[in-house]
Design an enzyme around this catalytic site. Structure first.
Site, PDB file in Angstrom:
ATOM      1  N   GLY A  29       0.710  -1.421  -0.341  1.00  0.00           N
ATOM      2  CA  GLY A  29      -0.177  -0.140  -0.041  1.00  0.00           C
ATOM      3  C   GLY A  29       0.816   1.851  -0.224  1.00  0.00           C
ATOM      4  O   GLY A  29       1.854   1.136  -0.080  1.00  0.00           O
ATOM      5  N   ASP A  86      -6.500  -0.050   6.429  1.00  0.00           N
ATOM      6  CA  ASP A  86      -7.372   0.833   6.472  1.00  0.00           C
ATOM      7  C   ASP A  86      -8.646   1.521   7.075  1.00  0.00           C
ATOM      8  O   ASP A  86      -8.846   3.195   7.293  1.00  0.00           O
ATOM      9  CB  ASP A  86      -8.687   0.325   5.391  1.00  0.00           C
ATOM     10  CG  ASP A  86      -7.332  -0.170   4.389  1.00  0.00           C
ATOM     11  OD1 ASP A  86      -6.903   0.419   3.012  1.00  0.00           O
ATOM     12  OD2 ASP A  86      -7.700  -1.601   4.040  1.00  0.00           O
ATOM     13  N   LYS A  96      -7.890  -4.347   7.241  1.00  0.00           N
ATOM     14  CA  LYS A  96      -7.113  -4.302   6.142  1.00  0.00           C
ATOM     15  C   LYS A  96      -7.223  -4.649   4.816  1.00  0.00           C
ATOM     16  O   LYS A  96      -8.382  -5.598   5.362  1.00  0.00           O
ATOM     17  CB  LYS A  96      -5.611  -5.042   6.902  1.00  0.00           C
ATOM     18  CG  LYS A  96      -4.766  -4.262   7.387  1.00  0.00           C
ATOM     19  CD  LYS A  96      -3.579  -4.772   8.063  1.00  0.00           C
ATOM     20  CE  LYS A  96      -2.883  -5.237   6.958  1.00  0.00           C
ATOM     21  NZ  LYS A  96      -2.205  -4.091   6.133  1.00  0.00           N
ATOM     22  N   GLY A  97      -6.482  -4.533   4.146  1.00  0.00           N
ATOM     23  CA  GLY A  97      -7.011  -5.436   2.824  1.00  0.00           C
ATOM     24  C   GLY A  97      -7.525  -4.681   1.232  1.00  0.00           C
ATOM     25  O   GLY A  97      -7.718  -5.075   0.501  1.00  0.00           O
ATOM     26  N   GLU A 105      -0.495 -10.578   4.033  1.00  0.00           N
ATOM     27  CA  GLU A 105      -0.202  -9.548   5.171  1.00  0.00           C
ATOM     28  C   GLU A 105      -0.497 -10.486   5.944  1.00  0.00           C
ATOM     29  O   GLU A 105       0.170  -9.879   7.067  1.00  0.00           O
ATOM     30  CB  GLU A 105      -1.216  -8.553   4.526  1.00  0.00           C
ATOM     31  CG  GLU A 105      -0.155  -7.601   3.928  1.00  0.00           C
ATOM     32  CD  GLU A 105      -1.172  -6.058   2.910  1.00  0.00           C
ATOM     33  OE1 GLU A 105      -2.874  -6.461   3.772  1.00  0.00           O
ATOM     34  OE2 GLU A 105      -1.229  -5.792   3.132  1.00  0.00           O
ATOM     35  N   LYS A 123      -7.040   7.391   8.414  1.00  0.00           N
ATOM     36  CA  LYS A 123      -7.706   6.000   9.429  1.00  0.00           C
ATOM     37  C   LYS A 123      -7.891   5.684  10.428  1.00  0.00           C
ATOM     38  O   LYS A 123      -8.527   4.709  11.102  1.00  0.00           O
ATOM     39  CB  LYS A 123      -5.881   5.312   8.976  1.00  0.00           C
ATOM     40  CG  LYS A 123      -5.287   5.371   7.973  1.00  0.00           C
ATOM     41  CD  LYS A 123      -6.841   4.728   6.043  1.00  0.00           C
ATOM     42  CE  LYS A 123      -5.106   5.062   4.989  1.00  0.00           C
ATOM     43  NZ  LYS A 123      -4.403   4.419   5.313  1.00  0.00           N
TER      44      LYS A 123
HETATM   45  O1  DER Z   1      -3.605  -3.768   1.757  1.00  0.00           O
HETATM   46  C1  DER Z   1      -3.767  -2.992   3.003  1.00  0.00           C
HETATM   47  O2  DER Z   1      -4.203  -3.224   4.428  1.00  0.00           O
HETATM   48  C2  DER Z   1      -3.012  -2.662   3.081  1.00  0.00           C
HETATM   49  O3  DER Z   1      -1.917  -2.033   3.976  1.00  0.00           O
HETATM   50  C3  DER Z   1      -3.324  -1.083   1.970  1.00  0.00           C
HETATM   51  O4  DER Z   1      -5.014  -1.048   2.809  1.00  0.00           O
HETATM   52  C4  DER Z   1      -3.465   0.719   3.002  1.00  0.00           C
HETATM   53  O5  DER Z   1      -3.350   1.289   2.203  1.00  0.00           O
HETATM   54  P1  DER Z   1      -2.994   2.361   2.001  1.00  0.00           P
HETATM   55  O6  DER Z   1      -1.566   2.651   2.473  1.00  0.00           O
HETATM   56  O7  DER Z   1      -2.770   3.148   0.269  1.00  0.00           O
HETATM   57  O8  DER Z   1      -3.997   3.274   2.509  1.00  0.00           O
END
Ligand code: DER
Length: 224
Positions: A29, A86, A96-97, A105, A123
Site C-alpha cells: 500500500g 485502512d 486491512k486489505g 499480510e 485511518k
Molecule cells: O491492503 C492493505 O492492508 C494496505 O495496508 C492498505 O489497505 C493501506 O493502504 P494505504 O497505505 O495505501 O492507505
C-alpha cells in the site's frame, strides 16, 4: 491536512525500530511503500536486512532498492513488519486489505514478533466499518461465500479490475463486504473464519503491537 506527509512521517518513525541483521516484513500500500523506500536507505547505508514481501508489488519495489527479498518459507519468524491499514481503533482493531494483499499480510503478521502499523490520521476511527471488509476467497467458492456473507448481513461485492474480477497475487478473488458499523469485530471475525472458501478476511485482531499515526507534522505512537 497533508495525508502523504503524515504517511511519510509515520514510515520514518517506524523504520527507526529496524536494526541490522533483522528479518523485516514489507507491507503493501502507499503508506508501506514509504517505509520500503526508507528501508532502501538503510540498506544503502550498510544495514544487513533480509526482507519478506507481502505482495509482488512490494517485492519489486524492494528489489529495485537492492533490498534482499527472501522466500517466506525460508524463515520461521520475522522480527519487524511495517504495514499499513485502512481503518484502526485505539483498541488495536483494524481493517486491512484495501490494497488487495491481505492473505500474505496476515500470514506475515502472524509470523512477526513486532508488527508495526503505520497510517495517516484519516485511518483512525472510533468504530470499524465505514470501510468495507475485504474477504479473500478461492474463486471456486466465491458465489457460495457471497451467499454466506448475506446470511450474516454482509453485502458483498466482488472487486473488479477493468471488466473482470480482480485477482490477488494468490490468484484469488476479493469480495468487499459491507456490514455497516461493526459493533463486535471479534465476533464477526469468528464468523468469517467459519465460511469455507475464505482464504483470509481483512479484520486484523490481536496481530499488532504498535501503531504509528502521522498527525499534521508529527507522529503519535499507540502501544498495546
Ligand atoms: O491492503 C492493505 O492492508 C494496505 O495496508 C492498505 O489497505 C493501506 O493502504 P494505504 O497505505 O495505501 O492507505
Amino acid at each position: 491536512k497533508d495525508f502523504e506527509k503524515e504517511k511519510m512521517l509515520a514510515a520514518q518513525e517506524a523504520v527507526k525500530f529496524i536494526e541490522s541483521d533483522m528479518i523485516v516484513g514489507l507491507g503493501t500500500g502507499s503508506t508501506a511503500f514509504y517505509a520500503i523506500n526508507e528501508i532502501g536507505k538503510l540498506v544503502k547505508n550498510g544495514f544487513k536486512i533480509k526482507a519478506v514481501a507481502t505482495s509482488n508489488e512490494s517485492a519489486a519495489l524492494a528489489a529495485s532498492l537492492n533490498i534482499d527479498v527472501i522466500d517466506i518459507n525460508a524463515v520461521d519468524s520475522i522480527d519487524i513488519t511495517i504495514d499499513g491499514a485502512d481503518e484502526f481503533t485505539s483498541e488495536f482493531l483494524m481493517i486491512k486489505g484495501g490494497g488487495g494483499a491481505l492473505f500474505r499480510e496476515k500470514v506475515v503478521a502472524a509470523m512477526t514478533k513486532k508488527e508495526i502499523i503505520i497510517a495517516d490520521s484519516s485511518k483512525k476511527v472510533a468504530v470499524l466499518g465505514k470501510f468495507k471488509v475485504p474477504v479473500e476467497v478461492v474463486p471456486f467458492a466465491y458465489q457460495y461465500v457471497l451467499r454466506q456473507l448475506a446470511v450474516i448481513n454482509g453485502k458483498g461485492t466482488v472487486r473488479m479490475k477493468n471488466d473482470t474480477q480482480y485477482l490477488t497475487d494468490q490468484g484469488n478473488f476479493i469480495i468487499d463486504a459491507d456490514f455497516g458499523l461493526i459493533s463486535d469485530p471479534k465476533a464477526l471475525a469468528a464468523k468469517l473464519n467459519e465460511i469455507e472458501g475464505v482464504a483470509a478476511h481483512g479484520l486484523f485482531i490481536g496481530l499488532t503491537h504498535t501503531i504509528i499515526m502521522g498527525e499534521r507534522d508529527t507522529t503519535i505512537i499507540f502501544k498495546k
